[in-house]
Motif scaffolding. Structure first.
Motif, PDB file in Angstrom:
ATOM      1  N   ASP A   1      60.264  55.574  82.507  1.00  0.00           N
ATOM      2  CA  ASP A   1      61.847  55.992  82.256  1.00  0.00           C
ATOM      3  C   ASP A   1      61.816  57.553  81.858  1.00  0.00           C
ATOM      4  OD1 ASP A   1      64.485  55.379  82.115  1.00  0.00           O
ATOM      5  OD2 ASP A   1      64.467  55.282  79.590  1.00  0.00           O
TER       6      ASP A   1
ATOM      7  N   ILE B   1      63.108  61.941  82.811  1.00  0.00           N
ATOM      8  CA  ILE B   1      64.050  62.653  83.650  1.00  0.00           C
ATOM      9  C   ILE B   1      63.227  63.695  84.387  1.00  0.00           C
ATOM     10  CG2 ILE B   1      65.940  64.395  83.243  1.00  0.00           C
ATOM     11  CD1 ILE B   1      66.824  61.454  82.579  1.00  0.00           C
TER      12      ILE B   1
ATOM     13  N   GLN C   1      64.948  68.872  79.841  1.00  0.00           N
ATOM     14  CA  GLN C   1      64.545  67.301  79.916  1.00  0.00           C
ATOM     15  C   GLN C   1      64.871  66.434  78.774  1.00  0.00           C
ATOM     16  OE1 GLN C   1      60.261  66.089  79.518  1.00  0.00           O
ATOM     17  NE2 GLN C   1      60.783  64.906  81.570  1.00  0.00           N
TER      18      GLN C   1
ATOM     19  N   SER D   1      67.695  63.586  78.243  1.00  0.00           N
ATOM     20  CA  SER D   1      67.146  62.283  77.725  1.00  0.00           C
ATOM     21  C   SER D   1      67.999  62.013  76.543  1.00  0.00           C
ATOM     22  CB  SER D   1      65.808  62.482  77.134  1.00  0.00           C
ATOM     23  OG  SER D   1      65.011  62.912  78.414  1.00  0.00           O
TER      24      SER D   1
ATOM     25  N   ALA E   1      71.341  60.595  77.918  1.00  0.00           N
ATOM     26  CA  ALA E   1      71.363  59.322  78.378  1.00  0.00           C
ATOM     27  C   ALA E   1      71.317  58.151  77.011  1.00  0.00           C
ATOM     28  CB  ALA E   1      70.017  59.074  79.198  1.00  0.00           C
ATOM     29  N   ASP E   2      70.550  58.531  76.140  1.00  0.00           N
ATOM     30  CA  ASP E   2      70.689  57.564  74.790  1.00  0.00           C
ATOM     31  C   ASP E   2      71.817  57.530  74.230  1.00  0.00           C
ATOM     32  OD1 ASP E   2      67.609  57.738  75.667  1.00  0.00           O
ATOM     33  OD2 ASP E   2      67.160  59.143  73.878  1.00  0.00           O
TER      34      ASP E   2
ATOM     35  N   SER F   1      69.784  53.693  80.682  1.00  0.00           N
ATOM     36  CA  SER F   1      68.218  54.430  80.893  1.00  0.00           C
ATOM     37  C   SER F   1      68.401  55.682  81.455  1.00  0.00           C
ATOM     38  CB  SER F   1      67.530  53.400  81.750  1.00  0.00           C
ATOM     39  OG  SER F   1      67.793  53.654  83.087  1.00  0.00           O
ATOM     40  N   ARG F   2      67.223  56.386  81.009  1.00  0.00           N
ATOM     41  CA  ARG F   2      66.993  57.898  81.502  1.00  0.00           C
ATOM     42  C   ARG F   2      66.695  57.985  82.952  1.00  0.00           C
ATOM     43  NH1 ARG F   2      63.264  59.735  76.578  1.00  0.00           N
ATOM     44  NH2 ARG F   2      64.842  59.349  74.886  1.00  0.00           N
ATOM     45  N   ARG F   3      66.156  56.837  83.789  1.00  0.00           N
ATOM     46  CA  ARG F   3      66.073  56.657  84.956  1.00  0.00           C
ATOM     47  C   ARG F   3      67.437  56.762  85.696  1.00  0.00           C
ATOM     48  NH1 ARG F   3      63.910  52.713  87.400  1.00  0.00           N
ATOM     49  NH2 ARG F   3      63.443  53.525  89.058  1.00  0.00           N
TER      50      ARG F   3
ATOM     51  N   ASP G   1      69.453  59.806  85.192  1.00  0.00           N
ATOM     52  CA  ASP G   1      68.763  60.859  86.382  1.00  0.00           C
ATOM     53  C   ASP G   1      69.475  60.570  87.719  1.00  0.00           C
ATOM     54  OD1 ASP G   1      67.139  62.134  88.181  1.00  0.00           O
ATOM     55  OD2 ASP G   1      65.695  62.362  86.642  1.00  0.00           O
TER      56      ASP G   1
END
Length: 233
Positions: free
Chosen positions: A158, A160, A184, A188, A191-192, A197-199, A202
């Motif tokens: 997971d 970025i 990054q 991140s 996303a949180d 998820s960070r993926r 992204d």
């Protein structure tokens, strides 16, 4: 991934992350992309993707080559099988790429993994979770922090990977910092805050920015960087 060390850095990253969240919500970035590519259990294709992706059009140049490797060289799913394949047909034919720089980068990545006694996907994924691997990867010419994080994403970790799409989106949100680690961290945190998820985030940003560049007539045909059998610069 390195996080801000001081409280001031953390607050700055959180403040910037909220700007990114606001833009993502305004544009419906996450809601429009509810899936992303599962990890690719094919070491040869993973290394090809990582070696080729920088500076190239992913959809029209990289993805077609990675898909071909998956379809035509199933034995290259392991590193040993990949070495057997390229011993037979050559690296340039395996990649369908002849420029020395990317061919050399691919070979260096493969040789590093062999020296680390890595053969299959699961061994590669475990190795990439060891912080010591980053210095070894970065020692390869042309492999920077983005390529390392991109490689982590290819095996499902997971991360970025801060590319031009991430930078463009952050800039549109009002985040103008150029530092890789800071951006990054910002993405991140965003996303949180969004609860994804960070993926996923992204991939969502990649798709959104790509669609904006492509124009309305092509938006429905673009592929997620983490969608389908094979990932963006």
């Amino acid at each position: 991934m390195s996080f801000p060390k001081s409280e001031c850095d953390v607050l700055s990253a959180l403040s910037s992350a909220r700007l990114v969240v606001h833009l993502a919500q305004e544009k419906g970035v996450v809601g429009h992309n509810l899936s992303y590519r599962e990890p690719l259990y094919h070491v040869g294709a993973i290394l090809a993707d990582a070696a080729l992706q920088a500076g190239l059009n992913y959809r029209t140049v990289v993805k077609v080559r990675v898909d071909r490797i998956v379809q035509h060289f199933p034995e290259a799913a392991t590193l040993s099988g990949m070495f057997d394949t390229i011993a037979s047909i050559g690296v340039a034919e395996f990649l369908r790429w002849h420029h020395h720089t990317k061919v050399s980068r691919f070979v260096c990545l493969a040789e590093l993994l062999r020296n680390e006694s890595i053969d299959d996907f699961h061994q590669l994924r475990t190795w990439l979770q060891n912080p010591a691997c980053r210095e070894k990867l970065r020692a390869i010419h042309g492999v920077g922090p983005k390529t390392v994080d991109y490689l982590c994403g290819l095996v499902g970790l997971d991360f970025i990977a801060v590319d031009r799409h991430i930078r463009a989106f952050a800039s549109d949100a009002g985040v103008t910092a150029a530092d890789y680690d800071f951006l990054q961290t910002v993405i991140s945190y965003a996303a949180d805050l969004l609860g994804v998820s960070r993926r996923h985030f992204d991939a969502s940003i990649w798709t959104y920015v790509s669609n904006q560049k492509a124009g309305p007539q092509r938006r429905t045909t673009l592929q997620l960087p983490f969608d389908g059998p094979v990932a963006v610069a």
